[in-house]
Design an enzyme around this catalytic site. Structure first.
Site, PDB file in Angstrom:
ATOM      1  N   ARG A  94       0.819  -1.192   0.000  1.00 13.63           N
ATOM      2  CA  ARG A  94       0.000   0.000   0.000  1.00 13.63           C
ATOM      3  C   ARG A  94       0.865   1.258   0.000  1.00 13.63           C
ATOM      4  O   ARG A  94       1.981   1.254   0.515  1.00 13.63           O
ATOM      5  CB  ARG A  94      -0.887   0.046   1.249  1.00 13.63           C
ATOM      6  CG  ARG A  94      -1.876  -1.104   1.315  1.00 13.63           C
ATOM      7  CD  ARG A  94      -2.672  -1.038   2.582  1.00 13.63           C
ATOM      8  NE  ARG A  94      -1.781  -0.847   3.728  1.00 13.63           N
ATOM      9  CZ  ARG A  94      -2.161  -0.299   4.872  1.00 13.63           C
ATOM     10  NH1 ARG A  94      -3.395   0.134   5.033  1.00 13.63           N
ATOM     11  NH2 ARG A  94      -1.303  -0.173   5.856  1.00 13.63           N
ATOM     12  N   SER A 117       8.515  -4.877   6.190  1.00 19.30           N
ATOM     13  CA  SER A 117       8.355  -5.865   7.269  1.00 19.30           C
ATOM     14  C   SER A 117       9.170  -7.129   7.048  1.00 19.30           C
ATOM     15  O   SER A 117       8.627  -8.229   6.954  1.00 19.30           O
ATOM     16  CB  SER A 117       6.887  -6.202   7.434  1.00 19.30           C
ATOM     17  OG  SER A 117       6.162  -5.010   7.543  1.00 19.30           O
ATOM     18  N   ASP A 150       6.987  -3.393  10.625  1.00 21.63           N
ATOM     19  CA  ASP A 150       5.556  -3.263  10.947  1.00 21.63           C
ATOM     20  C   ASP A 150       5.275  -3.405  12.436  1.00 21.63           C
ATOM     21  O   ASP A 150       4.352  -2.783  12.966  1.00 21.63           O
ATOM     22  CB  ASP A 150       4.693  -4.234  10.125  1.00 21.63           C
ATOM     23  CG  ASP A 150       5.149  -5.674  10.231  1.00 21.63           C
ATOM     24  OD1 ASP A 150       6.209  -5.925  10.832  1.00 21.63           O
ATOM     25  OD2 ASP A 150       4.442  -6.550   9.705  1.00 21.63           O
TER      26      ASP A 150
HETATM   27  P1  ADP Z   1      -0.032  -9.007   7.037  1.00 26.05           P
HETATM   28  O1  ADP Z   1       0.377  -9.766   8.219  1.00 26.05           O
HETATM   29  O2  ADP Z   1       0.221  -9.712   5.799  1.00 26.05           O
HETATM   30  O3  ADP Z   1       0.400  -7.605   7.067  1.00 26.05           O
HETATM   31  P2  ADP Z   1      -2.672  -9.338   7.906  1.00 26.05           P
HETATM   32  O4  ADP Z   1      -2.402  -8.961   9.300  1.00 26.05           O
HETATM   33  O5  ADP Z   1      -3.928  -8.857   7.309  1.00 26.05           O
HETATM   34  O6  ADP Z   1      -1.553  -8.873   6.968  1.00 26.05           O
HETATM   35  O7  ADP Z   1      -2.608 -10.901   7.841  1.00 26.05           O
HETATM   36  C1  ADP Z   1      -2.958 -11.559   6.695  1.00 26.05           C
HETATM   37  C2  ADP Z   1      -2.855 -13.003   6.988  1.00 26.05           C
HETATM   38  O8  ADP Z   1      -3.803 -13.373   7.965  1.00 26.05           O
HETATM   39  C3  ADP Z   1      -3.150 -13.871   5.804  1.00 26.05           C
HETATM   40  O9  ADP Z   1      -1.965 -14.176   5.151  1.00 26.05           O
HETATM   41  C4  ADP Z   1      -3.748 -15.103   6.394  1.00 26.05           C
HETATM   42  O10 ADP Z   1      -2.720 -16.017   6.696  1.00 26.05           O
HETATM   43  C5  ADP Z   1      -4.310 -14.642   7.695  1.00 26.05           C
HETATM   44  N1  ADP Z   1      -5.756 -14.527   7.619  1.00 26.05           N
HETATM   45  C6  ADP Z   1      -6.531 -13.991   6.672  1.00 26.05           C
HETATM   46  N2  ADP Z   1      -7.831 -14.075   6.987  1.00 26.05           N
HETATM   47  C7  ADP Z   1      -7.868 -14.660   8.192  1.00 26.05           C
HETATM   48  C8  ADP Z   1      -8.904 -15.025   9.073  1.00 26.05           C
HETATM   49  N3  ADP Z   1     -10.189 -14.803   8.778  1.00 26.05           N
HETATM   50  N4  ADP Z   1      -8.579 -15.612  10.232  1.00 26.05           N
HETATM   51  C9  ADP Z   1      -7.297 -15.866  10.538  1.00 26.05           C
HETATM   52  N5  ADP Z   1      -6.294 -15.555   9.755  1.00 26.05           N
HETATM   53  C10 ADP Z   1      -6.556 -14.953   8.598  1.00 26.05           C
HETATM   54 MG    MG Z   2       0.681  -6.128   8.161  1.00 28.82          MG
END
Ligand code: ADP
Ligand code: MG
Length: 901
Positions: A523, A587, A641
């Site tokens: 983003r 990150s 992050d």
């Molecule tokens: P990131 O860690 O990539 O910055 P997020 O915190 O949004 O972003 O985490 C995304 C990750 O969370 C996805 O890769 C997936 O593994 C997990 N995820 C996505 N949807 C769910 C959900 N409904 N419950 C638990 N884990 C999820």
């Molecule tokens: Mg994140």
């Protein structure tokens, strides 16, 4: 004339629909905890939770007591994929003195017969599991226990009511064991309806209703959702309920339909006022009903010239087989004439026609009523499944259904008319009650064996408190290694200084750009921070995709793509000319020498672009901007992050000194005392350390808790051997661990009928969001099944229960491990401060933490358990990586300006 006379026995569809509704209400009453004690339809749980799946095998014994004949069976079940079985039976008489004597004699007799059977079949010296078909209402608390509620039919044995019939049978067998060499293990107590359902279920997996319309009684059972059965613990899956519907109407619910003949019959029975529905349906009573009707009609001069014979006055003179015979229309009136003549009634042809008609009305009413209650069960099944249309199979046994010339046809027709939304198959059971008991036993046997295997597979995921404490201590050791000068180079937990030395103080202000790379989305953001009384943060952001070929292409391509996205964003926001300060949330583990210098230590998660490891990512970004030569940016800070998350929460709560991410990856940062950070000059104040704890265990220190599945996930990953802790705790891998377990269980024949489908072979199909969905408490099993079906995993109800269990084990371990790690951090902070009790806030971000139904709770509980002297508040960060990057940039800018001045 007969029609008019028996007007009340002819039931219209409206009346039947009404009976159906009344029975549905009775079922609900029987299932409810508070209403069950006064319910007439007892809805007894059978503790049979699974239908045969074809993988049963072995030799089983069964005895069948309570049907029209007492029998012993031997059943051999083969798991040859052809659902084949072999049944050998022997009948034994049930002398009146036994079925109306005392309990000890009855069970000794049963044991004697069983022993005789084993002798004839040469089965002694074998250890055999036994299923006991006992077709009387029993209150069960497990499969192999049942307290007799009341004798029914023609049984009346003293001293048995209110006792457990299984233990009585066991005791009787025990006595024989002393004198003979037999070893029988009574594994299941089964009602004949349940036996019928199971027998038919072995041939047709859709069978979920068992129906008996027998010589001696009528009853039905069906598979009910556990969540509707108040009297049994647990909400998962289904259990067979023995309705004991014969007692329907005992509270007067059918009084408007009962005729004077029904009342008279009841008064003359062994159990007046009881089993009123059964008395309108079952063959034990139909002949008698006909007799009472004929008697009255004759007395009134409507039949036989008004001449009553002694036979017609005698109870029991007309039996079911007579009724059946008289209704054989194909044979004209000859049967009727013969039977009536035998009763000394001298019938005219008109008499014969009338009597035949009476029989038809009586037996048709039985089929009608039975159809109405069966229709109620089918409707309930369909509603339980939330289906508009349903295909199902009803397994049926019983003399009336099998031998009466019209009964079956009528029943089928009326049922189909009453429930047009169900496509019902009626499957006749062959010796259901005996074989069924063996099937129940076989299923129980299979389930016990399967349970053992599943428990064994999941056992390594159950971590004791002691093990978790050990993990915490090891984490603590690794944290120290990372901080010490001599050990940090080889440390697995890298403890990277971030050069972020303070949390926001609220005076930050200005416009900033932020980049967020390293999560699910890339983003670009514009963040406006106001200070003072109008303190606020406003953000505008745009998500850009990073195609896989760029994530795993060259570094130059990756950074060119990033700059392209920035250009699009500036254009989109209309700020292309402005030279804004930029915070770069990146990150991945970076070794920093200052706030705006970060050398990538190594890619994690899904990234693998070439020529980046060992390079300064800020330089790479600057060069890409220069290559494009379109705009200029002031890159002030490179931010992890976790740090962004901590800063965002720190903006609201000054006590926030820890940042935790539980999303795609798993990581933590915290404010460490400068004096403990040996690789950074200076001893004053604090600096935020990005622990990069995902690498914990890369030296093998937690290999004792890694399972074969963890190793498989690791080997199939982009970075084998690395980030071992992350691979046990973060969103990117949990689904993959589940998939590996499912594959293994399927190989062991415990899931999906032993078939590994194409989709199960696909890496990554089991995303972590499915764990969240499947583990949600609000989700019924059927919905779990639907999710699995969407994934291309064709699962049964039992499969779904197992899958849910697997997901639970994997996510619980993840949360506990994460909690153990966090406990090490808060304990360290407590010691740093030198306080007995520490109050601290952890800023948290990550979809796993936010959306998984149990992860956050288990994590918090684990921290509390392992760090009892710390009072930890968890604060959800809103968009830590965007807002945090801007805040860090603002703080850095402020400090920089102060420095310049
Ligand atoms: P990131 O860690 O990539 O910055 P997020 O915190 O949004 O972003 O985490 C995304 C990750 O969370 C996805 O890769 C997936 O593994 C997990 N995820 C996505 N949807 C769910 C959900 N409904 N419950 C638990 N884990 C999820
Ligand atoms: Mg994140």
């Amino acid at each position: 004339q007969v029609d008019r006379y028996l007007y009340h026995m002819r039931l219209s569809d409206d009346v039947l629909l009404d009976v159906m509704a009344r029975f549905q209400a009775e079922m609900v009453k029987g299932l409810g905890r508070d209403t069950n004690p006064t319910a007439t339809v007892k809805m007894l749980p059978s503790f049979v939770r699974s239908l045969p799946d074809g993988s049963e095998k072995g030799d089983f014994l069964a005895v069948d007591l309570g049907g029209s004949q007492f029998r012993a069976h031997q059943v051999k079940v083969f798991d040859d994929g052809k659902q084949s079985s072999q049944l050998e039976s022997k009948f034994y008489p049930t002398p009146k003195e036994v079925i109306q004597g005392n309990g000890a004699e009855l069970f000794d007799y049963v044991a004697d017969c069983l022993l005789d059977f084993m002798e004839t079949k040469n089965l002694k010296h074998k250890k055999l599991p036994l299923g006991f078909t006992f077709s009387f209402p029993c209150r069960q608390t497990k499969l192999e226990e049942g307290v007799l509620l009341a004798w029914t039919k023609h049984f009346k044995v003293r001293g048995v009511q209110d006792t457990d019939v299984v233990s009585t049978l066991r005791k009787a067998l025990q006595k024989h064991k002393a004198s003979f060499d037999i070893d029988i293990d009574v594994l299941a107590l089964v009602n004949d309806t349940v036996g019928t359902m199971m027998t038919c279920g072995y041939d047709d997996q859709r069978c979920e209703v068992g129906l008996i319309i027998g010589r001696t009684g009528t009853n039905a059972c069906y598979m009910e959702e556990m969540r509707h059965i108040d009297l049994v613990e647990g909400d998962e899956g289904r259990m067979c309920i023995n309705t004991e519907w014969g007692a329907f109407g005992d509270d007067g619910a059918l009084d408007d339909l009962r005729t004077e003949f029904d009342r008279e019959l009841d008064l003359g029975s062994l159990n007046p006022g009881k089993q009123l529905f059964e008395k309108m349906i079952s063959s034990l009573y139909l002949g008698e009903l006909v007799r009472l009707i004929l008697l009255k009609m004759t007395k009134e001069g409507l039949l036989f010239n008004g001449k009553v014979s002694t036979a017609l006055l005698t109870k029991g003179k007309i039996e079911m087989q007579h009724v059946s015979a008289m209704e054989k229309y194909k044979e004209g009136l000859s049967n009727t004439k013969e039977i009536l003549t035998e009763l000394n009634l001298f019938p005219s042809e008109e008499d014969c026609i009338a009597v035949q008609h009476v029989c038809t009305i009586v037996s048709f009413r039985s089929a009608n009523l039975c159809a109405a209650t069966l229709a109620a069960i089918l409707t309930r099944l369909r509603e339980n499944k939330k289906l508009l249309r349903m295909r199902t199979t009803v397994g049926i046994d019983g003399g009336l259904y099998k031998t009466h010339p019209q009964y079956a046809k009528r029943l089928h027709k009326v049922v189909r008319r009453l429930v047009p939304t169900c496509d019902v198959r009626f499957l006749l059971s062959v010796s259901g009650s005996g074989k069924g008991a063996a099937m129940v036993t076989a299923v129980a046997y299979r389930l016990a064996a399967q349970r053992k295997q599943i428990d064994a597979a999941l056992a390594p995921f159950l971590l004791s408190l002691e093990t978790l404490r050990e993990v915490k201590n090891k984490m603590r050791t690794e944290l120290e290694y990372g901080l010490k000068r001599e050990t940090q180079a080889s440390a697995t937990v890298k403890m990277l200084p971030t050069y972020v030395c303070g949390t926001p103080d609220g005076t930050e202000k200005g416009k900033f750009l932020a980049l967020d790379l390293g999560g699910t989305n890339f983003r670009v953001l514009l963040v406006k921070i106001r200070s003072g009384r109008r303190r606020s943060v406003q953000m505008y952001n745009k998500i850009f995709a990073i195609p896989l070929e760029i994530m795993q292409g060259t570094g130059e391509e990756l950074f060119d793509h990033i700059v392209q996205c920035i250009a699009d964003f500036l254009e989109y926001m209309g700020i292309k000319g402005a030279r804004l300060p930029l915070g770069f949330t990146f990150s991945f583990p970076c070794r920093q020498a200052s706030i705006d210098k970060g050398t990538l230590v190594g890619w994690t998660k899904g990234f693998k672009a070439t020529d980046c490891e060992g390079e300064d990512v800020v330089d790479m970004l600057r060069e890409a901007i220069r290559r494009r030569n379109e705009f200029d940016l002031d890159i002030v800070a490179v931010v992890n992050d976790t740090v962004g998350t901590m800063m965002t929460c720190g903006y609201e709560d000054p006590n926030c000194e820890i940042g935790l991410i539980a999303g795609t990856g798993s990581n933590v940062c915290y404010m460490e005392d400068m004096k403990n950070i040996e690789i950074v000059e200076g001893n004053e104040g604090k600096m935020c350390i990005n622990t990069e704890w995902g690498g914990f265990g890369d030296n093998g220190c937690i290999d004792n808790i890694r399972t074969q599945y963890d190793k498989e996930v690791d080997e199939g990953s982009l970075n084998p051997g690395k980030q071992r802790y992350e691979k046990m705790t973060s969103g990117m891998y949990l689904g993959e661990i589940v998939r590996q377990i499912l594959i293994d269980l399927t190989k062991q024949g415990l899931l999906f009928r032993g078939q590994i489908s194409e989709s199960l072979r696909k890496r990554g199909i089991f995303e972590t969001k499915f764990l969240s969905q499947i583990e949600s408490d609000r989700l019924a099993l059927l919905q779990v099944r639907r999710i699995l079906q969407q994934l291309g995993l064709d699962s049964t109800c039992e499969d779904s229960i197992i899958v849910k269990e697997v997901c639970g084990a994997v996510s619980k371990r993840a949360a506990q491990l994460c909690g153990a790690g966090l406990a090490a951090i808060v304990e360290k902070k407590r010691e740093n401060r030198g306080v007995e009790y520490l109050q601290i806030t952890v800023g948290v971000d990550g979809t796993l933490y936010k959306l998984h139904p149990h992860f956050s709770r288990v994590l918090r509980e684990t921290v509390k358990e392992l760090a009892p002297q710390c009072d930890v508040t968890f604060m959800l960060s809103e968009d830590g990586s965007g807002k945090g990057a801007a805040l860090i940039t603002a703080v850095a800018k402020r400090l920089h300006n102060v420095g310049q001045k």
